[in-house]
Design a protein around this motif. Structure first.
Motif, PDB file in Angstrom:
ATOM      1  N   ASN A   1      -5.063   7.852 -10.645  1.00 31.44           N
ATOM      2  CA  ASN A   1      -3.804   7.942  -9.910  1.00 31.44           C
ATOM      3  C   ASN A   1      -3.219   9.349  -9.878  1.00 31.44           C
ATOM      4  OD1 ASN A   1      -3.485   5.414  -8.861  1.00 31.44           O
ATOM      5  ND2 ASN A   1      -2.734   4.568 -10.818  1.00 31.44           N
ATOM      6  N   SER A   2      -3.610  10.146 -10.853  1.00 26.44           N
ATOM      7  CA  SER A   2      -3.049  11.488 -10.926  1.00 26.44           C
ATOM      8  C   SER A   2      -3.732  12.457  -9.955  1.00 26.44           C
ATOM      9  CB  SER A   2      -3.185  12.015 -12.354  1.00 26.44           C
ATOM     10  OG  SER A   2      -4.550  12.005 -12.713  1.00 26.44           O
ATOM     11  N   ASP A   3      -4.874  12.034  -9.408  1.00 18.27           N
ATOM     12  CA  ASP A   3      -5.590  12.933  -8.504  1.00 18.27           C
ATOM     13  C   ASP A   3      -4.811  13.126  -7.198  1.00 18.27           C
ATOM     14  OD1 ASP A   3      -7.799  13.452 -10.133  1.00 18.27           O
ATOM     15  OD2 ASP A   3      -8.728  11.541  -9.589  1.00 18.27           O
ATOM     16  N   LYS A   4      -4.444  14.332  -6.921  1.00 16.43           N
ATOM     17  CA  LYS A   4      -3.729  14.625  -5.673  1.00 16.43           C
ATOM     18  C   LYS A   4      -4.420  15.750  -4.944  1.00 16.43           C
ATOM     19  CE  LYS A   4      -0.210  12.040  -5.244  1.00 16.43           C
ATOM     20  NZ  LYS A   4       0.676  11.391  -4.502  1.00 16.43           N
ATOM     21  N   ASN A   5      -4.529  16.830  -5.637  1.00 19.95           N
ATOM     22  CA  ASN A   5      -5.153  18.009  -5.059  1.00 19.95           C
ATOM     23  C   ASN A   5      -6.308  18.431  -5.962  1.00 19.95           C
ATOM     24  OD1 ASN A   5      -5.641  20.097  -3.416  1.00 19.95           O
ATOM     25  ND2 ASN A   5      -3.535  20.857  -3.386  1.00 19.95           N
ATOM     26  N   LEU A   6      -7.480  18.193  -5.478  1.00 25.01           N
ATOM     27  CA  LEU A   6      -8.648  18.390  -6.331  1.00 25.01           C
ATOM     28  C   LEU A   6      -9.310  19.724  -6.040  1.00 25.01           C
ATOM     29  CD1 LEU A   6     -10.089  14.851  -5.677  1.00 25.01           C
ATOM     30  CD2 LEU A   6      -9.184  15.605  -7.876  1.00 25.01           C
ATOM     31  N   ARG A   7      -9.904  20.268  -7.092  1.00 24.45           N
ATOM     32  CA  ARG A   7     -10.715  21.464  -6.925  1.00 24.45           C
ATOM     33  C   ARG A   7     -12.077  21.114  -7.520  1.00 24.45           C
ATOM     34  NH1 ARG A   7     -10.439  27.314  -6.910  1.00 24.45           N
ATOM     35  NH2 ARG A   7     -12.030  27.984  -8.381  1.00 24.45           N
ATOM     36  N   LEU A   8     -13.045  21.010  -6.662  1.00 19.81           N
ATOM     37  CA  LEU A   8     -14.333  20.476  -7.103  1.00 19.81           C
ATOM     38  C   LEU A   8     -15.409  21.546  -6.953  1.00 19.81           C
ATOM     39  CD1 LEU A   8     -13.801  17.249  -5.053  1.00 19.81           C
ATOM     40  CD2 LEU A   8     -13.602  17.392  -7.528  1.00 19.81           C
ATOM     41  N   GLU A   9     -16.192  21.692  -8.012  1.00 25.10           N
ATOM     42  CA  GLU A   9     -17.237  22.708  -7.972  1.00 25.10           C
ATOM     43  C   GLU A   9     -18.606  22.024  -7.965  1.00 25.10           C
ATOM     44  OE1 GLU A   9     -16.559  25.456 -11.115  1.00 25.10           O
ATOM     45  OE2 GLU A   9     -14.779  26.280 -10.129  1.00 25.10           O
TER      46      GLU A   9
ATOM     47  N   PHE B   1     -10.594  19.484   2.359  1.00 25.25           N
ATOM     48  CA  PHE B   1     -10.582  18.165   3.000  1.00 25.25           C
ATOM     49  C   PHE B   1      -9.262  17.463   2.671  1.00 25.25           C
ATOM     50  CE2 PHE B   1     -12.361  17.575  -1.204  1.00 25.25           C
ATOM     51  CZ  PHE B   1     -11.716  16.444  -1.679  1.00 25.25           C
ATOM     52  N   THR B   2      -8.858  16.546   3.536  1.00 27.39           N
ATOM     53  CA  THR B   2      -7.645  15.763   3.303  1.00 27.39           C
ATOM     54  C   THR B   2      -7.894  14.327   3.738  1.00 27.39           C
ATOM     55  OG1 THR B   2      -6.453  17.718   4.037  1.00 27.39           O
ATOM     56  CG2 THR B   2      -5.150  15.732   3.679  1.00 27.39           C
ATOM     57  N   PHE B   3      -7.474  13.395   2.902  1.00 31.55           N
ATOM     58  CA  PHE B   3      -7.564  11.971   3.252  1.00 31.55           C
ATOM     59  C   PHE B   3      -6.183  11.356   3.195  1.00 31.55           C
ATOM     60  CE2 PHE B   3     -11.930  12.507   1.618  1.00 31.55           C
ATOM     61  CZ  PHE B   3     -12.650  11.874   2.621  1.00 31.55           C
ATOM     62  N   LYS B   4      -5.932  10.419   4.077  1.00 29.55           N
ATOM     63  CA  LYS B   4      -4.760   9.550   3.934  1.00 29.55           C
ATOM     64  C   LYS B   4      -5.293   8.268   3.297  1.00 29.55           C
ATOM     65  CE  LYS B   4      -0.941  11.072   6.146  1.00 29.55           C
ATOM     66  NZ  LYS B   4      -1.200  11.994   7.277  1.00 29.55           N
ATOM     67  N   VAL B   5      -4.811   7.966   2.109  1.00 34.01           N
ATOM     68  CA  VAL B   5      -5.381   6.829   1.394  1.00 34.01           C
ATOM     69  C   VAL B   5      -4.387   5.686   1.317  1.00 34.01           C
ATOM     70  CG1 VAL B   5      -6.695   6.173  -0.636  1.00 34.01           C
ATOM     71  CG2 VAL B   5      -6.522   8.550  -0.020  1.00 34.01           C
ATOM     72  N   THR B   6      -4.836   4.485   1.648  1.00 35.70           N
ATOM     73  CA  THR B   6      -3.959   3.317   1.533  1.00 35.70           C
ATOM     74  C   THR B   6      -4.311   2.502   0.292  1.00 35.70           C
ATOM     75  OG1 THR B   6      -5.469   2.261   3.067  1.00 35.70           O
ATOM     76  CG2 THR B   6      -3.399   3.069   3.967  1.00 35.70           C
ATOM     77  N   ASN B   7      -5.548   2.587  -0.173  1.00 35.01           N
ATOM     78  CA  ASN B   7      -5.949   1.818  -1.360  1.00 35.01           C
ATOM     79  C   ASN B   7      -5.471   2.540  -2.627  1.00 35.01           C
ATOM     80  OD1 ASN B   7      -7.769   1.621   0.895  1.00 35.01           O
ATOM     81  ND2 ASN B   7      -8.958   0.205  -0.359  1.00 35.01           N
ATOM     82  N   PRO B   8      -5.301   1.794  -3.699  1.00 33.45           N
ATOM     83  CA  PRO B   8      -4.988   2.446  -4.975  1.00 33.45           C
ATOM     84  C   PRO B   8      -6.152   3.370  -5.368  1.00 33.45           C
ATOM     85  CG  PRO B   8      -4.842   0.042  -5.168  1.00 33.45           C
ATOM     86  CD  PRO B   8      -5.364   0.344  -3.822  1.00 33.45           C
TER      87      PRO B   8
ATOM     88  N   ALA C   1       0.821  -1.198   0.000  1.00 28.82           N
ATOM     89  CA  ALA C   1       0.000   0.000   0.000  1.00 28.82           C
ATOM     90  C   ALA C   1       0.859   1.253   0.000  1.00 28.82           C
ATOM     91  CB  ALA C   1      -0.909  -0.003   1.215  1.00 28.82           C
ATOM     92  N   GLN C   2       0.479   2.164  -0.866  1.00 28.60           N
ATOM     93  CA  GLN C   2       1.204   3.426  -0.866  1.00 28.60           C
ATOM     94  C   GLN C   2       0.440   4.391   0.001  1.00 28.60           C
ATOM     95  OE1 GLN C   2       0.674   3.202  -5.107  1.00 28.60           O
ATOM     96  NE2 GLN C   2       2.787   3.907  -5.330  1.00 28.60           N
ATOM     97  N   ASP C   3       1.127   5.122   0.791  1.00 31.00           N
ATOM     98  CA  ASP C   3       0.468   6.096   1.641  1.00 31.00           C
ATOM     99  C   ASP C   3       0.272   7.390   0.874  1.00 31.00           C
ATOM    100  OD1 ASP C   3      -0.529   5.216   3.929  1.00 31.00           O
ATOM    101  OD2 ASP C   3       0.922   6.240   5.224  1.00 31.00           O
ATOM    102  N   ASN C   4      -0.854   7.457   0.181  1.00 32.45           N
ATOM    103  CA  ASN C   4      -1.148   8.634  -0.611  1.00 32.45           C
ATOM    104  C   ASN C   4      -1.917   9.650   0.204  1.00 32.45           C
ATOM    105  OD1 ASN C   4       0.013   7.951  -3.022  1.00 32.45           O
ATOM    106  ND2 ASN C   4      -1.778   6.749  -3.656  1.00 32.45           N
ATOM    107  N   THR C   5      -1.761  10.878  -0.100  1.00 30.72           N
ATOM    108  CA  THR C   5      -2.610  11.903   0.487  1.00 30.72           C
ATOM    109  C   THR C   5      -3.465  12.460  -0.621  1.00 30.72           C
ATOM    110  OG1 THR C   5      -0.682  12.448   1.789  1.00 30.72           O
ATOM    111  CG2 THR C   5      -2.578  13.892   2.018  1.00 30.72           C
TER     112      THR C   5
END
Lengths: 307, 890
Positions: free
Chosen positions: B93-101, B64-71, B20-24
């Motif tokens: 996989n490219s989603d890191k910092n989202l701006r959602l409207e 918001f911020t999540f620590k993600v372990t799943n792909p 698991a990669q520790d993604n934020t």
């Protein structure tokens, strides 16, 4: 208005008093100030629960029971008893019965909860409304926070796909079943903060149980909820005092209390749907205790085990 | 072992951890228009299976911020906020910092569907069904909605049952307007007028007896909406169709506190019969309780019954009906009711049938082909004045009945052609008075009077005459004429005293009943056209007097404790039957002492369950129909007479029922077991040969027994918002037949299953199914297996209702009938119907178009096997009908 007083008296008598008979004289009009509809959030939906609480561990066969409801608005929720509304419904039902003989018989098989909760998560605010006789008092409470652990267990409740979450709160470990199909972060009692409405919850020992009993949208624009204008109390002791005062002089409290209808949390609710014409048919009301419902009078196992 | 397990767990954990990669994953939620941050929005991460893996609430800046372990590719991001449209996004996989409207929404609760509204509420003994939450687009009458409600069934005749139990009354807003002839009400009252349906368990109609006697009755109350109470509703339904079809109805109704009425004027030639409106569903039980037995049709045109399909498929009619029901609540709780029914019918039927009897080594068969024309007028007027008050109940009712029927038929039997005429006329009245006051000592007096007089002269004329070998030395003759009439007078009076206090409630009732009948009949011959009629033979005449008097005393005890209640009735009566016919030197006079006890018990189980048990013993005696001695020509091939004493039947009956109705889960189930044992002192003996069937009643001791098991379950499936109903049953019957001098024991076994459900296939498209499958096995016990019959039947209907556009409803229905039997061809029928309706919102008018029997099937064949008789019948059907109907309010 008579209806309002009538139902208030009725609820009070059902919830507070054991078996007794009293007569209702119809036609007497009592001047009562009108409840003004002042602002508040529109109520969008409600969820019903069957609440069970094993209040006395020495008598494991008997639970305290009530039918409760959480009213939901965009930013607030209000958890209260539904058994008083049920009593009004039951009265209306008996009056509609073809063989109604003027005598209403009500079997008491629940104990109305006496503390209701008004929750506003965005403001981290919890207010409790304490019912003492026919009076209500308001107190500020610590906002309840549950650290929910999500699990991958799921089941269908009332047609909704629910997911299980667990959290320890005030000395008990609760299991809650919530559904994202209804995206309100509320639930029964003080339980809240999940990404969907809690349809069912119980603690690990099944001593505190909230069973799902139906969900419905409310499309009446008149039905609103807001912070009530009630006398504030600070300490638990104050409520106890008020209760003692009420117990010592019930009749005086009924007489004086009926004139003072204050602005409660729920506004715009019709007292009940029984027309005054039907009400005039009522000659007496008899409240009986259900033979099978004998909850313990002593509580050695409160819902909140720790402060 | 434990250590190994730990090791594996540890291994799994580390491997998982390594992989698991520790993604934020972080982001901000903004309003699409104002670009302002949205705080307190719920952000969810859902896995592949839709489970929530993590959730967060946005902060003041909408972040918001999540620590993600799943792909990330396995996850879906969902944002919920009650003021905004629901937002969903498949993560990559490219989603890191989202701006959602998010887009604002106007209707806050758009996405939320109510799946489990509290549709049924239980309040003590009452279940309140919310009508709106069970009704569907295609429904019009309250009967349509009742059919959908779990726990309730409505038969084709309109009879309503709750949990398998027939209801005693159908109240309209508390008033019993229609009494037990309520089918007109369920058919015509629009469901939109009704707010709730209350099912009243343990119902007692008499207020003065409420909670004072054991009751296991169920009643239904239609609670009328407040706004519907005030206005008069007049509705017209006018339908015209091809070929030369009409169906017209005008009804008007008002249900307010003081006055209630429901008046219907109708006429059709599309196969709709109104005769059912005349017969009360509880009438039979009342008469049998009082101990009266009416003499029904003794004569008939043929030996073939009606086909096992809907009447409207074969009934070629012209019918007119007037049905008026009015009720006024007067002062001091008095109530006046008036019900008037008048029906005129003219119809035609046509069939062909074959009957084969297997008796020992002989086989007898005959064929019958008949065309019948019927003209019929039926009228009934009922008046009732009652007062149902807390201290007393008074009810006076008078009903008058009249019926006249003439039938002409052309019958071809085994290549012989017969012209037949059958006629009857009924005239009768019934008066009933009940007076039930509460006395000063709180005990209750009950007084009941019932008086009935009726006569039904019947005649059957057959040309050319039949049974010439018996009556005319085998010389053919012109005509046989059978005439019968049985005028009857019946009265019953009882006076009872009820003590509804103490641990054991008591009731003592005493009274008498009198039944006086006179069966007179003659079978006459006409040798040639116009010649004088003469008696066919010296014993083809009856003039029998029948008198039955019964004096009875009935003690009744009721005991209830907690959730248990019971009632024990022990009627003792002295019965005197006197019958006399001078022509046959019969003058019988017998006294019998009867004891017919009855025990009923009921135990409530849990909050919503009920177990009931009943046992009864009944000693019953036959009627005048079993003792007359002279020959009666019942139909062209049946001569009947009796040679035995009055028949006596002793019946033991046991019943056990378990019913549960879970109001919140909308789950109803019931289970029933019934056993009956009859011992009789005589049996019907049939002599069958190629020409005739002769029946006589002979003194032979015999017994029958039957066992019936049934179970039913009704569940409401919330995601489909519809009911699934499943009923199953098993019946075993042991009985005897005496045929050509041989006593043959038979056993019938029937298994049946009936599933009904409705599924939502797609938006607005439904599928509904109703099927009945049955297997009947008939065998001769102890004998050869030659007479064993197996018989499989399937009767199913599939319907596709859908609403393509708002206001338009379309429905295709296919009905399939299938019969399989060894040594006979399989029968397979599919009938297809089409129906569409357009509701014009402005005109408030419905336009309906329907085609029935699209395939234009004009003939229906059926087989039935019964012990040693196999029958084949073929009936003429109505062909295809196309109909255009307009429904509007006047």
């Amino acid at each position: 208005m008579i209806k309002l007083i009538f139902s208030t008296c009725l609820c009070f008598s059902i919830l507070g008093i054991q078996a007794q008979t009293f007569s209702v004289t119809s036609g007497t009009r009592v001047a009562v100030p009108r409840v003004e509809e002042e602002g508040g959030e529109p109520i969008l939906a409600k969820i019903h629960y069957n609440f069970k609480h094993l209040n006395d561990t020495t008598n494991k066969a008997q639970f305290l029971k009530d039918e409760t409801v959480t009213y939901l608005s965009k930013a607030t929720s209000y958890y209260t008893t539904y058994s008083s509304s049920k009593v009004s419904e039951e009265v209306a039902r008996q009056v509609a019965d073809p063989t109604f003989d003027g005598n209403i018989k009500i079997t008491k098989s629940v104990t109305g909860i006496k503390t209701f909760y008004y929750l506003e998560p965005n403001e981290q605010d919890l207010k409790a409304v304490h019912q003492v006789g026919i009076n209500e008092f308001l107190s500020e409470e610590e906002f309840p926070v549950q650290d929910w652990k999500l699990t991958d267990e799921r089941k269908t409740i009332g047609g909704y796909d629910c997911q299980k979450a667990e959290a320890t709160f005030k000395g008990r470990t609760y299991t809650a079943w919530f559904t994202t199909e209804i995206p309100f972060p509320y639930g029964p009692w003080k339980l809240n903060g999940l990404p969907g409405l809690i349809l069912e919850a119980h603690d690990a020992k099944n001593e505190v149980v909230f069973e799902y009993a139906g969900f419905d949208l409310i499309d009446s624009l008149n039905l609103r909820m807001g912070i009530p204008q009630l006398a504030k109390v600070d300490k638990v002791g104050d409520i106890k005092k008020a209760e003692a005062a009420f117990e010592s002089n019930r009749q005086a409290a009924v007489n004086s209390g009926s004139g003072a209808v204050k602005l409660g949390i729920i506004r715009g609710m019709k007292p009940n749907n029984t027309s005054s014409e039907s009400m005039s048919k009522i000659k007496s009301i008899n409240v009986l205790a259900d033979e099978n419902y004998k909850p313990s009078q002593t509580t050695n196992n409160p819902i909140e085990l720790t402060q | 072992m434990l250590r190994q397990l730990f090791f594996i767990l540890f291994l799994l954990f580390t491997v998982h951890g390594l992989k698991a990669q520790d993604n934020t994953l972080s982001g901000a939620v903004l309003d699409q228009v104002s670009k302002a941050p949205i705080s307190h929005a719920t952000v969810l991460l859902k896995g592949k299976d839709g489970l929530v893996i993590a959730f967060k609430s946005t902060n003041d800046k909408g972040e918001f911020t999540f620590k993600v372990t799943n792909p990330l590719t396995e996850l879906t991001l969902e944002i919920n906020h009650l003021g905004y449209q629901k937002f969903q996004k498949q993560l990559s996989n490219s989603d890191k910092n989202l701006r959602l409207e998010l887009q604002q929404k106007t209707i806050v609760l758009e996405d939320i569907t109510v799946k489990s509204r509290p549709r049924i509420a239980r309040m003590g003994d009452t279940l309140a069904y919310n009508v709106e939450s069970f009704s569907k687009e295609e429904d019009r009458s309250i009967g349509d909605v009742l059919k959908r409600m779990p726990g309730i069934e409505v038969s084709d005749a309109g009879q309503i049952k709750y949990q398998g139990k027939s209801i005693s009354n159908l109240y309209i807003d508390g008033d019993d307007l229609l009494e037990d002839r309520y089918s007109i009400g369920t058919r015509t009252i629009p469901h939109k007028m009704v707010k709730d349906i209350h099912v009243l368990n343990n119902h007692e109609h008499l207020k003065v007896l409420k909670n004072k006697r054991f009751s296991d009755q169920v009643a239904i109350n239609l609670v009328i909406k407040d706004d519907a109470k005030l206005k008069l509703t007049t509705e017209a339904k006018i339908g015209l169709g091809l070929p030369k079809q009409y169906d017209v109805e005008v009804n008007n109704m008002l249900f307010n506190k003081k006055t209630k009425f429901l008046n219907v004027l109708a006429g059709n030639n599309i196969g709709q019969s109104y005769n059912g409106d005349l017969s009360g569903f509880n009438q039979k039980t009342l008469l049998s309780e009082l101990g009266n037995s009416r003499v029904n049709n003794l004569l008939s045109l043929g030996t073939v019954g009606e086909p096992p399909i809907e009447r409207s498929q074969y009934y070629l009619n012209n019918s007119l009906s007037v049905n008026a029901n009015d009720l006024i609540n007067l002062k001091n709780e008095w109530q006046l009711k008036l019900n008037l029914n008048a029906i005129y019918n003219q119809d035609e039927t046509s069939y062909y049938a074959e009957r084969t009897y297997f008796i020992e080594d002989d086989i007898f068969d005959y064929r019958e082909n008949q065309e019948t024309e019927t003209k019929q007028f039926l009228g009934a007027l009922r008046m009732n004045l009652n007062k149902n008050a807390n201290k007393k109940y008074i009810s006076n009712s008078l009903s008058l009945e009249y019926e006249k029927e003439d039938k002409t038929a052309l019958l071809i039997s085994n290549d012989e052609t017969l012209n037949q005429l059958a006629a009857h006329k009924i005239r009768g009245f019934t008066y009933r008075m009940e007076y039930v006051p509460e006395l000063n000592n709180k005990n209750v007096l009950q007084s009941n009077l019932y008086i009935n007089y009726g006569n039904k002269p019947q005649s059957l004329s057959i040309q050319p005459g039949v049974f010439s070998s018996i009556f005319n030395d085998s010389i053919p003759y012109n005509r046989s004429l059978q005439e019968v009439e049985v005028p009857q007078f019946f009265t019953n009076y009882s006076l009872g005293y009820r003590i509804p206090k103490g641990k054991i409630k008591q009731y003592y009732d005493m009274g008498f009943s009198l039944e006086n009948q006179n069966l007179s009949s003659s079978l006459l011959l006409e040798e040639e056209e116009g010649s004088a009629l003469r008696l066919a033979s010296e014993n083809s005449i009856n003039d029998m007097l029948w008198n039955r008097i019964r004096y009875f005393v009935t003690p009744q005890y009721e005991w209830a404790y907690k959730r248990f209640s019971s009632s024990l009735t022990m009627p003792v009566s002295i019965q005197n039957i006197l019958y006399r016919d001078r022509n046959f030197s019969i003058d019988e006079n017998r006294f019998d002492l009867l004891f017919n006890p009855n025990l009923r018990m009921k135990q409530r189980i849990g909050y919503e369950g009920e177990l009931d048990f009943n046992y009864s013993f009944n000693n019953t005696f036959g009627t005048i129909e079993n003792v007359y001695r002279g020959l009666v020509l019942k139909n062209y091939r049946t001569l009947s007479s009796n040679s035995s004493d009055i028949n006596e039947t002793q019946t033991h009956q046991v019943g056990l029922n378990y019913r549960v109705g879970r109001a919140i889960k909308l789950l109803f189930y019931n289970f029933g077991l019934h056993y009956a044992h009859n011992s009789m002192n005589n049996i019907v003996s049939s002599q069958v040969n190629n020409e005739i069937i002769e029946t006589v009643l002979l003194n032979i001791e015999n017994s029958t027994q039957s066992l019936n098991l049934n179970a039913g379950i009704d569940a409401f499936i919330f995601p489909l918002s519809s009911s699934v109903k499943l009923n199953g049953g098993f019946t075993l019957t042991d009985y005897n037949q005496l045929l050509n001098g041989n006593l043959l024991p038979f056993q019938n076994l029937t298994y049946s299953i009936n599933p009904r459900f409705e599924l939502k296939i797609w938006k607005g498209y439904n599928l509904s199914y109703n099927g009945t499958a049955s297997l009947t096995q008939s065998r001769q016990t102890g004998g050869s297996s030659d007479l064993d019959r197996n018989f499989r039947q399937l009767n199913q209907s599939i319907s596709l209702p859908f609403n393509p556009v708002k206001g338009v409803h379309v429905r295709f229905t296919a009905r399939h009938l299938f019969t399989e039997q060894i040594e006979a061809e399989n029968l397979n029928y599919v009938f297809a119907d089409f129906f569409t309706r357009y509701r014009h919102p402005k005109l408030k008018t419905d336009f309906e178009f329907s085609i029935n029997n699209i395939a234009n099937i004009k003939n229906f064949e059926t087989y039935s096997a019964n012990a040693n008789l196999i029958s084949y019948s073929s009936y003429q059907l109505r062909g295809r009908i196309a109909m255009l109907k307009v429904v509007f309010n006047l």
